[in-house]
Design a protein around this motif. Structure first.
Motif, PDB file in Angstrom:
ATOM      1  N   ILE A  73      13.317  20.091  93.355  1.00  0.00           N
ATOM      2  CA  ILE A  73      12.101  20.858  93.689  1.00  0.00           C
ATOM      3  C   ILE A  73      12.170  21.374  95.127  1.00  0.00           C
ATOM      4  CG2 ILE A  73      10.520  19.794  92.025  1.00  0.00           C
ATOM      5  CD1 ILE A  73       9.515  18.008  94.322  1.00  0.00           C
ATOM      6  N   ASN A  95       5.697  32.750  86.379  1.00  0.00           N
ATOM      7  CA  ASN A  95       4.974  31.558  85.915  1.00  0.00           C
ATOM      8  C   ASN A  95       5.879  30.323  85.915  1.00  0.00           C
ATOM      9  OD1 ASN A  95       2.518  32.857  85.517  1.00  0.00           O
ATOM     10  ND2 ASN A  95       3.120  33.567  83.478  1.00  0.00           N
ATOM     11  N   MET A  96       7.138  30.547  85.527  1.00  0.00           N
ATOM     12  CA  MET A  96       8.099  29.443  85.476  1.00  0.00           C
ATOM     13  C   MET A  96       8.304  28.844  86.879  1.00  0.00           C
ATOM     14  SD  MET A  96      12.080  29.698  84.338  1.00  0.00           S
ATOM     15  CE  MET A  96      11.854  30.044  82.614  1.00  0.00           C
ATOM     16  N   TYR A  97       8.599  29.720  87.851  1.00  0.00           N
ATOM     17  CA  TYR A  97       8.866  29.244  89.211  1.00  0.00           C
ATOM     18  C   TYR A  97       7.608  28.626  89.835  1.00  0.00           C
ATOM     19  CZ  TYR A  97      13.643  30.970  89.844  1.00  0.00           C
ATOM     20  OH  TYR A  97      15.014  31.142  89.762  1.00  0.00           O
ATOM     21  N   THR A  99       5.249  27.077  88.373  1.00  0.00           N
ATOM     22  CA  THR A  99       5.012  25.747  87.801  1.00  0.00           C
ATOM     23  C   THR A  99       6.043  24.741  88.291  1.00  0.00           C
ATOM     24  OG1 THR A  99       4.242  26.869  85.819  1.00  0.00           O
ATOM     25  CG2 THR A  99       4.678  24.515  85.603  1.00  0.00           C
ATOM     26  N   LEU A 100       7.298  25.178  88.410  1.00  0.00           N
ATOM     27  CA  LEU A 100       8.364  24.216  88.703  1.00  0.00           C
ATOM     28  C   LEU A 100       8.473  23.843  90.186  1.00  0.00           C
ATOM     29  CD1 LEU A 100      11.224  25.554  86.364  1.00  0.00           C
ATOM     30  CD2 LEU A 100       9.797  23.537  86.020  1.00  0.00           C
ATOM     31  N   TYR A 101       8.047  24.763  91.063  1.00  0.00           N
ATOM     32  CA  TYR A 101       8.185  24.473  92.498  1.00  0.00           C
ATOM     33  C   TYR A 101       6.806  24.247  93.121  1.00  0.00           C
ATOM     34  CZ  TYR A 101      13.021  26.016  92.022  1.00  0.00           C
ATOM     35  OH  TYR A 101      14.333  26.134  91.628  1.00  0.00           O
TER      36      TYR A 101
ATOM     37  N   SER B  12       3.694  20.025  82.092  1.00  0.00           N
ATOM     38  CA  SER B  12       3.815  21.427  82.523  1.00  0.00           C
ATOM     39  C   SER B  12       5.271  21.873  82.472  1.00  0.00           C
ATOM     40  CB  SER B  12       3.323  21.603  83.956  1.00  0.00           C
ATOM     41  OG  SER B  12       2.028  21.147  84.062  1.00  0.00           O
ATOM     42  N   LYS B  13       6.186  20.969  82.874  1.00  0.00           N
ATOM     43  CA  LYS B  13       7.611  21.320  82.840  1.00  0.00           C
ATOM     44  C   LYS B  13       8.070  21.520  81.402  1.00  0.00           C
ATOM     45  CE  LYS B  13      10.535  19.356  85.896  1.00  0.00           C
ATOM     46  NZ  LYS B  13      11.179  18.256  86.654  1.00  0.00           N
ATOM     47  N   VAL B  16       6.978  24.835  80.208  1.00  0.00           N
ATOM     48  CA  VAL B  16       7.850  25.895  80.733  1.00  0.00           C
ATOM     49  C   VAL B  16       9.100  26.009  79.856  1.00  0.00           C
ATOM     50  CG1 VAL B  16       9.425  26.462  82.649  1.00  0.00           C
ATOM     51  CG2 VAL B  16       7.082  25.796  83.130  1.00  0.00           C
ATOM     52  N   LEU B  71      17.597  24.890  87.870  1.00  0.00           N
ATOM     53  CA  LEU B  71      16.149  24.806  88.103  1.00  0.00           C
ATOM     54  C   LEU B  71      15.767  23.322  88.212  1.00  0.00           C
ATOM     55  CD1 LEU B  71      14.952  27.523  85.573  1.00  0.00           C
ATOM     56  CD2 LEU B  71      14.729  27.629  88.052  1.00  0.00           C
ATOM     57  N   PRO B  72      14.547  23.026  88.663  1.00  0.00           N
ATOM     58  CA  PRO B  72      14.183  21.608  88.821  1.00  0.00           C
ATOM     59  C   PRO B  72      13.965  20.861  87.495  1.00  0.00           C
ATOM     60  CG  PRO B  72      12.819  23.000  90.205  1.00  0.00           C
ATOM     61  CD  PRO B  72      13.534  23.903  89.259  1.00  0.00           C
ATOM     62  N   PHE B  73      14.981  20.864  86.654  1.00  0.00           N
ATOM     63  CA  PHE B  73      14.981  20.055  85.431  1.00  0.00           C
ATOM     64  C   PHE B  73      16.129  19.062  85.547  1.00  0.00           C
ATOM     65  CE2 PHE B  73      13.361  24.087  83.485  1.00  0.00           C
ATOM     66  CZ  PHE B  73      12.190  23.589  82.931  1.00  0.00           C
TER      67      PHE B  73
END
Lengths: 279, 202
Positions: A73, A95-97, A99-101, B12-13, B16, B71-73
């Motif tokens: 993150i 939306n993806m970024y 949510t993820l960061y 939420s992840k 996504v 990505l942060p997964f």
């Protein structure tokens, strides 16, 4: 403090040694450029840092913690091939970024969206390579991540966009306190934005240092000049790149140091002046 | 509070990931979900085979999974999100199947268990071989055929002279619903452990 330390990283793919004992460190708040010819191992090194390509051995320390997926993150990545997910629109990426960061900077992203005239409804895969470079870089910079890894960030950009991106990279480091690790084989523009560099060839780091220190530690002399207390790094046409602090010849330009090491007959020897601290 | 925040973040992840899969592979997911609505375990087996190979395993085979890994997964999360998404599809379609069939509750539960057994085994095998760098889809087809042949030999009746113990745990034959379900869980767990170990995570 180091944002990133790579220690003794090695990787074999299909029996071929792609990376061999890679060591370098990126101090926090700096821009380190990993430079080398095509196929040197730059992209593999960057992917191994993120564990997108599992490493065979070695250690990756991010902000003083051994790398694990939870640290992602704080790290954003821009790939060299600018590959994107099929059928996803820019809005889906947004939306993806977001949510993820957790440190996502919405204002920053929207400002650049309007500046470049991007439309959230645009399908990412239909953008040109240059447009993808810009949008993926802006997405990475907007994550608010403390470390951004960019693989050939200025490739496929027109001069104006290239200038803009270099400005953004410098702004991210100087004003937002971020750290950037990037790879490049465009050695003539590096001095514009990088603070330190590591030269990689055939999966080995040949030399790593800050740009200023590297210039102080090397000299360029003519072939017929008297050389003392110096180590010859490479002979380049009618000039010699020396490693010395004796007051001889001229200070080299960064591209001369890089080319010198890449041409060096001693490419097998690792010369590292940026110490990677032992834990 | 901390646990709730962590759970909400993971949810939420997962959303996504699922949205990305739905948008990227809409056509084939719709088609295969419709196939899952047919109340036949044979059709279900084929649909699950293709579904398992269409999500994360497809991305691994086509080198697109790297985009997710950057990505942060974590690889653990991706494996689990993939499995949860498939489970949602299989359970939902199985429930819909059962609404239109007049049968008792026990048979409905057994049908559900049969469907889950198929999913856990096939998805497990696909991801196991994908994690090992092999063609997960190809190996899953081979293992389904092998299991069908081995499970179909002899009888699953313990008192029969030609009793075949393998037929009890076979995921296609499912001589014993509970034993075959437990075997499928073991395959899936093994696949999970190998996938994350080979992916460089502990």
């Amino acid at each position: 403090m180091y944002a990133l330390q790579v220690k003794s990283l090695s990787k074999q793919i299909d029996g071929k040694q792609i990376l061999s004992d890679i060591n370098f460190a990126v101090p926090q708040g700096e821009i380190l450029a990993l430079v080398g010819p095509n196929g040197a191992g730059k992209t593999t090194t960057l992917k191994c840092i993120m564990n997108a390509v599992p490493r065979d051995s070695g250690e990756v320390i991010v902000f003083d913690r051994p790398f694990d997926a939870s640290l992602k993150i704080d790290i954003a990545f821009v790939t060299e091939d600018r590959r994107v997910f099929d059928n996803l629109r820019l809005e889906d990426y947004y939306n993806m970024y977001k949510t993820l960061y957790p440190s996502w900077n919405d204002q920053f992203f929207k400002n650049f969206l309007s500046k470049y005239g991007f439309n959230l409804e645009q399908e990412m895969q239909k953008l040109s390579r240059g447009q993808k470079t810009i949008i993926l870089s802006i997405l990475a910079l907007a994550t608010g991540a403390k470390l951004i890894i960019m693989d050939e960030p200025t490739q496929h950009l027109d001069p104006a966009s290239r200038y803009e991106l270099i400005h953004l990279i410098k702004q991210y480091v100087n004003e937002m306190g971020g750290t950037i690790l990037l790879s490049s084989h465009e050695i003539f523009e590096l001095e514009e934005y990088a603070t330190s560099f590591a030269i990689i060839k055939n999966g080995r780091i040949l030399y790593t240092d800050t740009i200023d220190d590297a210039k102080h530690k090397h000299r360029i002399v003519r072939l017929n000049e008297n050389i003392r207390n110096a180590r010859i790094v490479a002979v380049m046409e009618d000039e010699i790149l020396l490693r010395t602090q004796e007051d001889i010849g001229e200070y080299p330009r960064l591209n001369q140091i890089i080319v010198g090491y890449l041409k060096s007959a001693e490419e097998g020897s690792i010369v590292s002046d940026m110490q990677v601290p032992n834990e | 509070m901390g646990n709730y925040a962590d759970f909400s973040k993971r949810l939420s992840k997962m959303e996504v990931y699922i949205q990305k899969e739905l948008k990227e592979k809409t056509g084939r997911l719709v088609f295969l979900t419709l196939l899952l609505l047919i109340p036949s375990l044979f059709i279900k087996t084929i649909a699950i085979l293709f579904l398992s190979a269409s999500l994360l395993a497809y991305d691994i085979r086509h080198k697109n999974a790297e985009l997710l890994y950057l990505l942060p997964f974590s690889k653990k999360e991706l494996y689990l999100y993939n499995l949860i998404f498939l489970t949602i599809l299989v359970v939902t379609t199985s429930v819909i199947n059962q609404i239109f069939i007049e049968t008792d509750m026990y048979s409905r539960l057994i049908f559900m268990l049969n469907s889950l057994t198929l999913l856990l085994s096939i998805c497990g095998i696909t991801m196991l071989f994908s994690g090992l760098g092999r063609d997960g889809f190809g190996w899953a087809i081979f293992m389904v055929i092998l299991d069908a042949i081995l499970g179909g030999l002899g009888s699953s009746d313990i008192h029969a002279f030609n009793f075949n113990p393998y037929s009890l745990i076979s995921f296609t034959h499912q001589g014993n619903a509970v034993l075959s379900f437990l075997t499928s869980c073991a395959i899936c767990l093994l696949s999970y452990l190998i996938f994350i170990r080979k992916g460089g995570e502990n």
